[in-house]
Write a protein that holds these residues in place. Structure first.
Motif, PDB file in Angstrom:
ATOM      1  N   LEU A  43       2.501 -11.434   5.761  1.00  0.00           N
ATOM      2  CA  LEU A  43       2.427 -11.221   7.209  1.00  0.00           C
ATOM      3  C   LEU A  43       3.229 -10.002   7.634  1.00  0.00           C
ATOM      4  O   LEU A  43       2.883  -9.332   8.616  1.00  0.00           O
ATOM      5  N   GLY A  44       4.314  -9.700   6.900  1.00  0.00           N
ATOM      6  CA  GLY A  44       5.082  -8.498   7.222  1.00  0.00           C
ATOM      7  C   GLY A  44       4.290  -7.227   7.001  1.00  0.00           C
ATOM      8  O   GLY A  44       4.402  -6.271   7.775  1.00  0.00           O
ATOM      9  N   ALA A  45       3.481  -7.196   5.936  1.00  0.00           N
ATOM     10  CA  ALA A  45       2.628  -6.025   5.701  1.00  0.00           C
ATOM     11  C   ALA A  45       1.594  -5.881   6.817  1.00  0.00           C
ATOM     12  O   ALA A  45       1.311  -4.759   7.282  1.00  0.00           O
ATOM     13  N   LEU A  46       1.029  -7.014   7.253  1.00  0.00           N
ATOM     14  CA  LEU A  46       0.075  -6.946   8.371  1.00  0.00           C
ATOM     15  C   LEU A  46       0.763  -6.479   9.650  1.00  0.00           C
ATOM     16  O   LEU A  46       0.189  -5.691  10.427  1.00  0.00           O
ATOM     17  N   ALA A  47       1.992  -6.954   9.882  1.00  0.00           N
ATOM     18  CA  ALA A  47       2.725  -6.538  11.087  1.00  0.00           C
ATOM     19  C   ALA A  47       3.054  -5.056  11.047  1.00  0.00           C
ATOM     20  O   ALA A  47       3.015  -4.373  12.080  1.00  0.00           O
ATOM     21  N   SER A  48       3.388  -4.521   9.866  1.00  0.00           N
ATOM     22  CA  SER A  48       3.685  -3.090   9.762  1.00  0.00           C
ATOM     23  C   SER A  48       2.463  -2.249  10.083  1.00  0.00           C
ATOM     24  O   SER A  48       2.535  -1.245  10.813  1.00  0.00           O
ATOM     25  N   GLY A  49       1.301  -2.643   9.545  1.00  0.00           N
ATOM     26  CA  GLY A  49       0.084  -1.902   9.858  1.00  0.00           C
ATOM     27  C   GLY A  49      -0.299  -2.006  11.322  1.00  0.00           C
ATOM     28  O   GLY A  49      -0.757  -1.027  11.930  1.00  0.00           O
ATOM     29  N   LEU A  51       1.785  -2.470  13.859  1.00  0.00           N
ATOM     30  CA  LEU A  51       2.714  -1.662  14.642  1.00  0.00           C
ATOM     31  C   LEU A  51       2.377  -0.179  14.552  1.00  0.00           C
ATOM     32  O   LEU A  51       2.506   0.557  15.536  1.00  0.00           O
ATOM     33  N   LYS A  52       1.917   0.260  13.392  1.00  0.00           N
ATOM     34  CA  LYS A  52       1.492   1.651  13.254  1.00  0.00           C
ATOM     35  C   LYS A  52       0.306   1.953  14.171  1.00  0.00           C
ATOM     36  O   LYS A  52       0.253   2.994  14.838  1.00  0.00           O
ATOM     37  N   THR A  53      -0.633   1.005  14.232  1.00  0.00           N
ATOM     38  CA  THR A  53      -1.786   1.198  15.123  1.00  0.00           C
ATOM     39  C   THR A  53      -1.357   1.195  16.582  1.00  0.00           C
ATOM     40  O   THR A  53      -1.855   1.992  17.387  1.00  0.00           O
ATOM     41  N   ARG A  54      -0.419   0.317  16.913  1.00  0.00           N
ATOM     42  CA  ARG A  54       0.064   0.263  18.308  1.00  0.00           C
ATOM     43  C   ARG A  54       0.769   1.556  18.698  1.00  0.00           C
ATOM     44  O   ARG A  54       0.605   2.042  19.825  1.00  0.00           O
ATOM     45  N   GLY A  83      -2.329 -13.435  16.789  1.00  0.00           N
ATOM     46  CA  GLY A  83      -1.785 -13.330  18.140  1.00  0.00           C
ATOM     47  C   GLY A  83      -0.285 -13.114  18.155  1.00  0.00           C
ATOM     48  O   GLY A  83       0.237 -12.322  18.947  1.00  0.00           O
ATOM     49  N   ALA A  84       0.440 -13.802  17.261  1.00  0.00           N
ATOM     50  CA  ALA A  84       1.894 -13.616  17.200  1.00  0.00           C
ATOM     51  C   ALA A  84       2.249 -12.220  16.725  1.00  0.00           C
ATOM     52  O   ALA A  84       3.200 -11.593  17.235  1.00  0.00           O
ATOM     53  N   ILE A  85       1.516 -11.687  15.752  1.00  0.00           N
ATOM     54  CA  ILE A  85       1.815 -10.354  15.224  1.00  0.00           C
ATOM     55  C   ILE A  85       1.562  -9.282  16.273  1.00  0.00           C
ATOM     56  O   ILE A  85       2.385  -8.378  16.482  1.00  0.00           O
ATOM     57  N   THR A  86       0.414  -9.334  16.931  1.00  0.00           N
ATOM     58  CA  THR A  86       0.103  -8.298  17.924  1.00  0.00           C
ATOM     59  C   THR A  86       1.062  -8.359  19.119  1.00  0.00           C
ATOM     60  O   THR A  86       1.457  -7.324  19.651  1.00  0.00           O
ATOM     61  N   LYS A  87       1.440  -9.544  19.526  1.00  0.00           N
ATOM     62  CA  LYS A  87       2.382  -9.654  20.628  1.00  0.00           C
ATOM     63  C   LYS A  87       3.750  -9.097  20.227  1.00  0.00           C
ATOM     64  O   LYS A  87       4.412  -8.409  21.009  1.00  0.00           O
ATOM     65  N   ALA A  88       4.201  -9.391  18.997  1.00  0.00           N
ATOM     66  CA  ALA A  88       5.479  -8.857  18.531  1.00  0.00           C
ATOM     67  C   ALA A  88       5.451  -7.328  18.432  1.00  0.00           C
ATOM     68  O   ALA A  88       6.431  -6.657  18.771  1.00  0.00           O
ATOM     69  N   SER A  89       4.325  -6.781  17.983  1.00  0.00           N
ATOM     70  CA  SER A  89       4.206  -5.321  17.903  1.00  0.00           C
ATOM     71  C   SER A  89       4.265  -4.694  19.286  1.00  0.00           C
ATOM     72  O   SER A  89       4.917  -3.657  19.483  1.00  0.00           O
ATOM     73  N   HIS A  90       3.581  -5.306  20.242  1.00  0.00           N
ATOM     74  CA  HIS A  90       3.593  -4.767  21.597  1.00  0.00           C
ATOM     75  C   HIS A  90       4.992  -4.819  22.197  1.00  0.00           C
ATOM     76  O   HIS A  90       5.445  -3.847  22.816  1.00  0.00           O
ATOM     77  N   ASP A  91       5.701  -5.938  22.016  1.00  0.00           N
ATOM     78  CA  ASP A  91       7.051  -6.059  22.556  1.00  0.00           C
ATOM     79  C   ASP A  91       8.010  -5.080  21.883  1.00  0.00           C
ATOM     80  O   ASP A  91       8.873  -4.493  22.544  1.00  0.00           O
ATOM     81  N   GLN A  92       7.881  -4.891  20.583  1.00  0.00           N
ATOM     82  CA  GLN A  92       8.761  -3.963  19.880  1.00  0.00           C
ATOM     83  C   GLN A  92       8.517  -2.525  20.322  1.00  0.00           C
ATOM     84  O   GLN A  92       9.460  -1.749  20.497  1.00  0.00           O
ATOM     85  N   ILE A 165       7.677   3.608  14.815  1.00  0.00           N
ATOM     86  CA  ILE A 165       8.878   2.783  14.875  1.00  0.00           C
ATOM     87  C   ILE A 165       9.139   2.215  13.488  1.00  0.00           C
ATOM     88  O   ILE A 165       8.195   1.831  12.777  1.00  0.00           O
ATOM     89  N   VAL A 166      10.381   2.164  13.097  1.00  0.00           N
ATOM     90  CA  VAL A 166      10.746   1.681  11.774  1.00  0.00           C
ATOM     91  C   VAL A 166      10.901   0.166  11.819  1.00  0.00           C
ATOM     92  O   VAL A 166      11.781  -0.342  12.515  1.00  0.00           O
ATOM     93  N   ARG A 167      10.060  -0.551  11.127  1.00  0.00           N
ATOM     94  CA  ARG A 167      10.238  -2.003  11.001  1.00  0.00           C
ATOM     95  C   ARG A 167      11.331  -2.262   9.974  1.00  0.00           C
ATOM     96  O   ARG A 167      11.287  -1.785   8.856  1.00  0.00           O
ATOM     97  N   GLY A 168      12.288  -3.060  10.378  1.00  0.00           N
ATOM     98  CA  GLY A 168      13.440  -3.307   9.534  1.00  0.00           C
ATOM     99  C   GLY A 168      14.694  -2.646  10.055  1.00  0.00           C
ATOM    100  O   GLY A 168      15.796  -2.973   9.604  1.00  0.00           O
ATOM    101  N   GLY A 169      14.543  -1.715  10.991  1.00  0.00           N
ATOM    102  CA  GLY A 169      15.704  -1.090  11.607  1.00  0.00           C
ATOM    103  C   GLY A 169      15.997   0.278  11.042  1.00  0.00           C
ATOM    104  O   GLY A 169      16.013   0.485   9.827  1.00  0.00           O
ATOM    105  N   LYS A 170      16.248   1.234  11.944  1.00  0.00           N
ATOM    106  CA  LYS A 170      16.558   2.591  11.509  1.00  0.00           C
ATOM    107  C   LYS A 170      17.918   2.651  10.805  1.00  0.00           C
ATOM    108  O   LYS A 170      18.130   3.435   9.889  1.00  0.00           O
TER     109      LYS A 170
END
Length: 535
Positions: A43-49, A51-54, A83-92, A165-170
């Motif tokens: 799920l982290g790999a999906l969230a990274s992709g 977030l890149k699209t967002r 739904g949880a991944i896209t919402k988290a990407s939008h909020d981040q 945006i860097v997932r995991g923190g700059k």
């Protein structure tokens, strides 16, 4: 005459709108940990992709593009995980944009200040509204070089607005290039990096079984996870679910959490790994309806405990409804050195002692300044005042306000936010000396607490200077009376009286000096009563 800025009226701070509790996942088997790692990495790999699209969409994002991203992720996981991944990407993305915009505003303000001071002659004094020139030519030269540095930094930040945006923190990403300074090996850093980039969070759904269909916890503490489509073969129960061997029992607010899941009300969950300790944790969070706002007069009916916030302690004093200090001041120290957990524990301990004292006194309100030093601690604004910059940077204003509001609501105590203007100055000027005695020596911070409490109660802070002893008689009246709360301009300085400064009496002054009945007395004089009774 000095013009003071307008004083905002005190108000009751709103209570918390959400709750988060945490518990440890104990007694996990090797298979449980392996499943959690696989699900989190997938799920982290999906969230990274996503977030890149967002980030690529930028300001062109809308509901149509959001739906397209969710449809793309649904086939690789599930509709709820998507739904949880896209919402988290939008909020981040939105949080990163707000933080970057605030940083750019700070840089622009600093550049404007330096340019203004560089344009002035060296040594020119400033005013209350605008700073003056720099003190010497070396300082002027150093600031001109700093101007170039800030301008380059501003250009980089503006150009970085279109970057990702860097997932995991700059910060953790930069630590990879400084492993020796961080005391980490490459393998240890890699474990931290992968754990921070995992995604194991599910949003709650009201009306669904136990409030969550993705990560579900039963009232007796059983934890189960709905596996993504590609990992469904790892399920140990029907319908593609995996049940962990660990049992969860939230110690804090456990009864409230259990009532929600039994009523099938929404509860969100997040699972994460603490790499340093090697422990798995699960966090439950939910929204709560806002409590009815307490009227200011009702909260202050039993007086108030006023608190002055400082870098290493809270100075508090109890005041009655008339604004008079009661008893002795109290001090609640805390130490903000060490790691974040130690600092948070110190703040919570100080606030717990403060709230316990308030309950013991029977007070239903705590007055505190509405402080916010987010834009007040740059070197360009305060210049050489390094100690002052460090002081305001060390004050935990945001954390203390959030903690105090959340902890006070559980005890039924209202938080009154007051305007911080001139409280320290006027408190030391008007209240420190009068409250000093042989057995009590209040500090400047204690006097500021009195000023904060009086402002919360609606009373003026400043006290008029007492007249000379020769004029403290009933002939001229006592001149230390306070202005009433409704008096206009009671917080403003007294207007200057035109004319010569003499002690000569005005025409007609003292015409009733011999008539005691013209004075402010509760009863009539004996002579006047005798004259009224005589035939």
């Amino acid at each position: 005459m000095t013009v003071l800025r307008p004083i905002e009226a005190p108000f009751v701070a709103p209570g918390l709108s959400g709750v988060a509790v945490r518990d440890r996942l104990k007694n996990l088997t090797t298979a449980d940990e392996q499943v959690l790692r696989l699900v989190g990495a997938h799920l982290g790999a999906l969230a990274s992709g996503d977030l890149k699209t967002r980030c690529a969409d930028g300001l062109e994002h809308d509901n149509r593009t959001w739906a397209a991203r969710k449809r793309e992720l649904t086939g690789l996981s599930s509709s709820r995980w998507a739904g949880a991944i896209t919402k988290a990407s939008h909020d981040q993305w939105a949080l990163a944009r707000r933080c970057q915009a605030a940083h750019i505003a700070d840089l622009e303000a600093a550049i404007a200040t330096i340019r203004h001071r560089l344009s002035l002659p060296v040594g020119e004094k400033g005013t209350r509204k605008a700073p003056g020139g720099y003190r010497s030519r070396p300082e002027w030269h150093a600031k001109s070089r700093r101007l170039g540095v800030l301008e380059d930094r501003l250009q980089r930040e503006k150009a970085d607005q279109q970057a990702g945006i860097v997932r995991g923190g700059k910060r953790l990403a930069r630590t990879r290039h400084n492993l020796d300074a961080a005391g980490l090996t490459e393998d240890e850093w890699r474990q931290k990096w992968e754990a921070e980039r995992w995604f194991l969070a599910a949003d709650g759904e009201s009306g669904k079984r136990y409030g969550n269909e993705t990560i579900r916890i039963t009232p007796d503490g059983e934890v189960s996870i709905r596996l993504p489509a590609s990992l469904a073969h790892l399920a140990n129960t029907p319908h593609g679910r995996y049940v962990l061997t660990a049992r969860v029992a939230f110690a804090h607010r456990g009864t409230e959490w259990r009532d929600r899941v039994e009523a099938n009300r929404a509860v969100a969950y997040r699972i994460h790994l603490d790499v340093d300790r090697g422990r798995w944790y699960i966090t439950a969070s939910w929204q709560i309806p806002p409590a009815p706002a307490v009227h200011l007069s009702a909260a202050l009916a039993a007086g108030v405990i006023a608190v002055d916030t400082n870098a290493d302690h809270l100075a508090a004093w109890r005041l009655d409804v008339h604004g008079n200090p009661i008893g002795n001041p109290r001090r609640f120290p805390f130490d903000l050195s060490g790691n974040a957990g130690h600092r948070d524990a110190q703040v919570r301990h100080a606030l717990t002692r403060l709230l316990n004292w308030a309950r013991t006194c029977g007070v239903k309100a705590i007055a505190i300044e509405d402080l916010d030093f987010a834009t007040e601690k740059t070197r360009e604004k305060h210049g050489r005042r390094k100690r002052f910059r460090h002081l305001i940077s060390g004050m935990p204003t945001g954390k203390l306000r959030a903690r105090l509001t959340a902890m006070a609501e559980a005890t039924g105590i209202a938080i009154i936010a007051t305007d911080p203007a001139y409280t320290s100055k006027w408190g030391a000027q008007h209240w420190q000396a009068p409250l000093t005695s042989n057995k009590r020596t209040p500090t400047r911070h204690d006097a500021a607490a009195v000023a904060i409490g009086r402002r919360a109660l609606g009373h003026p802070i400043r006290r008029r200077t007492a007249p000379p002893p020769a004029h403290q008689s009933d002939e001229q009246g006592h001149r230390t009376a306070q202005a009433r709360p409704g008096t206009r301009g009671r917080e403003e300085p007294r207007p200057r009286i035109s004319g010569p400064r003499t002690r000569s009496a005005q025409p007609g002054y003292g015409q009733n000096a011999g008539n005691q009945n013209a004075q402010h007395r509760s009863e009539r004089s004996t002579e006047h009563v005798q004259l009224m009774l005589s035939p």
